[in-house]
Design an enzyme around this catalytic site. Structure first.
Site, PDB file in Angstrom:
ATOM      1  CE1 TYR A  16      -3.263   2.919   1.551  1.00 19.47           C
ATOM      2  CE2 TYR A  16      -1.481   3.204   3.120  1.00 19.47           C
ATOM      3  CZ  TYR A  16      -2.646   3.649   2.550  1.00 19.47           C
ATOM      4  OH  TYR A  16      -3.204   4.840   2.971  1.00 19.47           O
TER       5      TYR A  16
ATOM      6  CE  LYS B 272      -1.818   7.266   0.179  1.00 19.00           C
ATOM      7  NZ  LYS B 272      -3.131   7.779  -0.318  1.00 19.00           N
TER       8      LYS B 272
HETATM    9  P1  NAD Z   1     -11.921   5.559   3.165  1.00 17.76           P
HETATM   10  O1  NAD Z   1     -11.767   4.113   2.798  1.00 17.76           O
HETATM   11  O2  NAD Z   1     -12.851   5.882   4.283  1.00 17.76           O
HETATM   12  O3  NAD Z   1     -12.355   6.405   1.893  1.00 17.76           O
HETATM   13  C1  NAD Z   1     -11.828   6.188   0.620  1.00 17.76           C
HETATM   14  C2  NAD Z   1     -12.931   6.436  -0.415  1.00 17.76           C
HETATM   15  O4  NAD Z   1     -12.377   6.206  -1.720  1.00 17.76           O
HETATM   16  C3  NAD Z   1     -14.142   5.503  -0.260  1.00 17.76           C
HETATM   17  O5  NAD Z   1     -15.346   6.254  -0.182  1.00 17.76           O
HETATM   18  C4  NAD Z   1     -14.098   4.650  -1.530  1.00 17.76           C
HETATM   19  O6  NAD Z   1     -15.373   4.273  -2.013  1.00 17.76           O
HETATM   20  C5  NAD Z   1     -13.386   5.592  -2.507  1.00 17.76           C
HETATM   21  N1  NAD Z   1     -12.761   4.864  -3.607  1.00 17.76           N
HETATM   22  C6  NAD Z   1     -11.942   3.780  -3.510  1.00 17.76           C
HETATM   23  N2  NAD Z   1     -11.592   3.377  -4.742  1.00 17.76           N
HETATM   24  C7  NAD Z   1     -12.180   4.229  -5.631  1.00 17.76           C
HETATM   25  C8  NAD Z   1     -12.202   4.312  -7.051  1.00 17.76           C
HETATM   26  N3  NAD Z   1     -11.550   3.430  -7.831  1.00 17.76           N
HETATM   27  N4  NAD Z   1     -12.902   5.311  -7.647  1.00 17.76           N
HETATM   28  C9  NAD Z   1     -13.591   6.193  -6.874  1.00 17.76           C
HETATM   29  N5  NAD Z   1     -13.622   6.159  -5.527  1.00 17.76           N
HETATM   30  C10 NAD Z   1     -12.930   5.184  -4.914  1.00 17.76           C
HETATM   31  O7  NAD Z   1     -10.445   6.084   3.466  1.00 17.76           O
HETATM   32  P2  NAD Z   1     -10.005   7.376   4.315  1.00 17.76           P
HETATM   33  O8  NAD Z   1      -9.591   6.937   5.665  1.00 17.76           O
HETATM   34  O9  NAD Z   1     -11.025   8.450   4.165  1.00 17.76           O
HETATM   35  O10 NAD Z   1      -8.658   7.757   3.550  1.00 17.76           O
HETATM   36  C11 NAD Z   1      -8.628   8.839   2.629  1.00 17.76           C
HETATM   37  C12 NAD Z   1      -7.212   9.016   2.111  1.00 17.76           C
HETATM   38  O11 NAD Z   1      -6.348   9.281   3.226  1.00 17.76           O
HETATM   39  C13 NAD Z   1      -6.621   7.799   1.398  1.00 17.76           C
HETATM   40  O12 NAD Z   1      -5.852   8.252   0.303  1.00 17.76           O
HETATM   41  C14 NAD Z   1      -5.697   7.190   2.437  1.00 17.76           C
HETATM   42  O13 NAD Z   1      -4.605   6.515   1.825  1.00 17.76           O
HETATM   43  C15 NAD Z   1      -5.225   8.425   3.180  1.00 17.76           C
HETATM   44  N6  NAD Z   1      -4.796   8.181   4.564  1.00 17.76           N
HETATM   45  C16 NAD Z   1      -5.693   7.725   5.489  1.00 17.76           C
HETATM   46  C17 NAD Z   1      -5.275   7.517   6.810  1.00 17.76           C
HETATM   47  C18 NAD Z   1      -6.245   7.054   7.885  1.00 17.76           C
HETATM   48  O14 NAD Z   1      -5.811   6.853   9.028  1.00 17.76           O
HETATM   49  N7  NAD Z   1      -7.529   6.887   7.582  1.00 17.76           N
HETATM   50  C19 NAD Z   1      -3.948   7.771   7.163  1.00 17.76           C
HETATM   51  C20 NAD Z   1      -3.059   8.232   6.199  1.00 17.76           C
HETATM   52  C21 NAD Z   1      -3.503   8.444   4.884  1.00 17.76           C
END
Ligand code: NAD
Length: 246
Positions: free
Chosen positions: A138, A142
Site C-alpha cells: 500500500y 502511495k
Molecule cells: P476511506 O476508505 O474511508 O475512503 C476512501 C474512499 O475512496 C471511499 O469512499 C471509496 O469508495 C473511494 N474509492 C476507492 N476506490 C475508488 C475508485 N476506484 N474510484 C472512486 N472512488 C474510490 O479512506 P479514508 O480513511 O477516508 O482515507 C482517505 C485518504 O487518506 C486515502 O488516500 C488514504 O490513503 C489516506 N490516509 C488515510 C489515513 C487514515 O488513518 N484513515 C492515514 C493516512 C492516509
C-alpha cells in the site's frame, strides 16, 4: 483568486466526507466523486464512478477550480493489484482528467508512511527521503502516486494556456467521528485479547491526527496553491501538536 468550486474524489469516505462538510461551511460549491454513494446532501452534486476511467471522472471535474483526491482502496484490503490500479494508475488518470477538464489545482491525500523506513522518526521533516524499503505494498503505491502528483505540477502555461498546481498532504493515523478504520480495528483487537502485549518498553510513539486538522490542512494547502507559491509541487506532513504513546 478565490476558489469557489471543487470536487472531492473519495468524498464518500471517512476523510472525504469531513472535507466536504468543512468546504460547505466555508462557502465552496462541492461535487463528490466516488465509486459508491453512501450519503446525501442537497447542497452537493454526487457523481458515481471509478477514478480509473476518464469517461467517469471528467464530468465531475468540469468547471471546477480545485480537485481533492482522497480516494484509495482500504489499507486493510491487502489487494496488490487494486492498490496499483487505483493508487498509481488511477492517480495518473486523475491528473490527466484534471488537465482535460482544465482544473488548475490538485490536492492529494498522501501518507506519512511514504518516509517510514521501519525506524523511529521523531520531529521528522519533509526533507526526509522517500522510504527505500516501504513497509508494505500500500505504501509503495502511495509513494508512486505522490511522486506523480508532485511531478505533474506545471506553473508555466502549456500550449493551450493551461496550468496545473499540485500539492500533497501526508497524515499518519487519522481519528475522529465516523472513523471506520483505526478505532474499530483497535476495538476488534481488544475483543480478541490482542491488546495485552507491549512491544518494546511501552513508550513507543505514534502520530494520530484529528480528522478536522487533516481537513483544515487540505483546504489551507488548496488556498495557498498559486503560481509562484512555495507550496507548488511540495508535500507536507500534517499532525496534531504532539505524538502520543501507543
Ligand atoms: P476511506 O476508505 O474511508 O475512503 C476512501 C474512499 O475512496 C471511499 O469512499 C471509496 O469508495 C473511494 N474509492 C476507492 N476506490 C475508488 C475508485 N476506484 N474510484 C472512486 N472512488 C474510490 O479512506 P479514508 O480513511 O477516508 O482515507 C482517505 C485518504 O487518506 C486515502 O488516500 C488514504 O490513503 C489516506 N490516509 C488515510 C489515513 C487514515 O488513518 N484513515 C492515514 C493516512 C492516509
Amino acid at each position: 483568486m478565490a476558489l469557489q468550486k471543487c470536487t472531492v474524489i473519495g468524498g464518500c469516505g471517512f476523510l472525504g466526507r469531513h472535507l466536504v462538510t468543512m468546504l460547505l461551511e466555508r462557502g465552496y460549491q462541492v461535487n463528490v466523486f466516488d465509486i459508491r454513494q453512501s450519503w446525501d446532501n442537497p447542497k452537493v452534486r454526487f457523481f458515481t464512478g471509478n477514478l480509473c476511467k476518464i469517461e467517469d471522472l471528467v464530468p465531475a471535474l468540469e468547471g471546477v477550480d480545485v480537485a481533492f483526491h482522497c480516494a484509495s482502496p482500504p489499507y486493510t484490503s491487502g489487494d496488490k493489484k487494486l492498490f496499483y490500479n487505483v493508487n498509481y494508475l488511477g492517480t495518473k488518470n486523475v491528473i490527466e482528467c484534471c488537465k482535460k477538464a482544465r482544473v488548475q489545482r490538485l490536492v492529494l491525500t498522501s501518507s506519512a508512511s511514504v518516509v517510514y523506513e521501519g525506524r523511529d522518526i521523531l520531529n521528522g521533516t519533509e526533507e526526509l527521503p522517500y522510504a527505500s524499503k516501504p513497509i508494505d505494498y500500500y505504501t509503495e503505491t502511495k509513494i508512486l502516486q505522490e511522486k506523480e502528483v508532485r511531478k505533474a505540477c506545471q506553473e508555466k502555461p502549456d500550449s493551450d494556456g493551461n496550468i496545473l498546481l499540485t500539492v500533497a498532504i501526508r497524515p499518519h493515523g487519522i481519528f475522529g467521528p465516523g472513523d471506520p478504520h483505526m478505532l474499530p480495528t483497535l476495538v476488534e483487537m481488544a475483543k480478541q485479547g490482542k491488546s495485552k502485549f507491549i512491544i518494546g518498553n511501552g513508550k513507543n510513539l505514534v502520530d494520530f491526527t484529528h480528522v478536522s486538522n487533516v481537513v483544515h490542512g487540505h483546504i489551507l494547502a488548496a488556498e495557498a496553491l498559486k503560481v509562484g507559491s512555495r507550496v507548488c509541487g511540495k508535500a507536507y506532513h500534517i499532525t496534531n501538536d504532539e505524538p502520543i504513546y501507543f
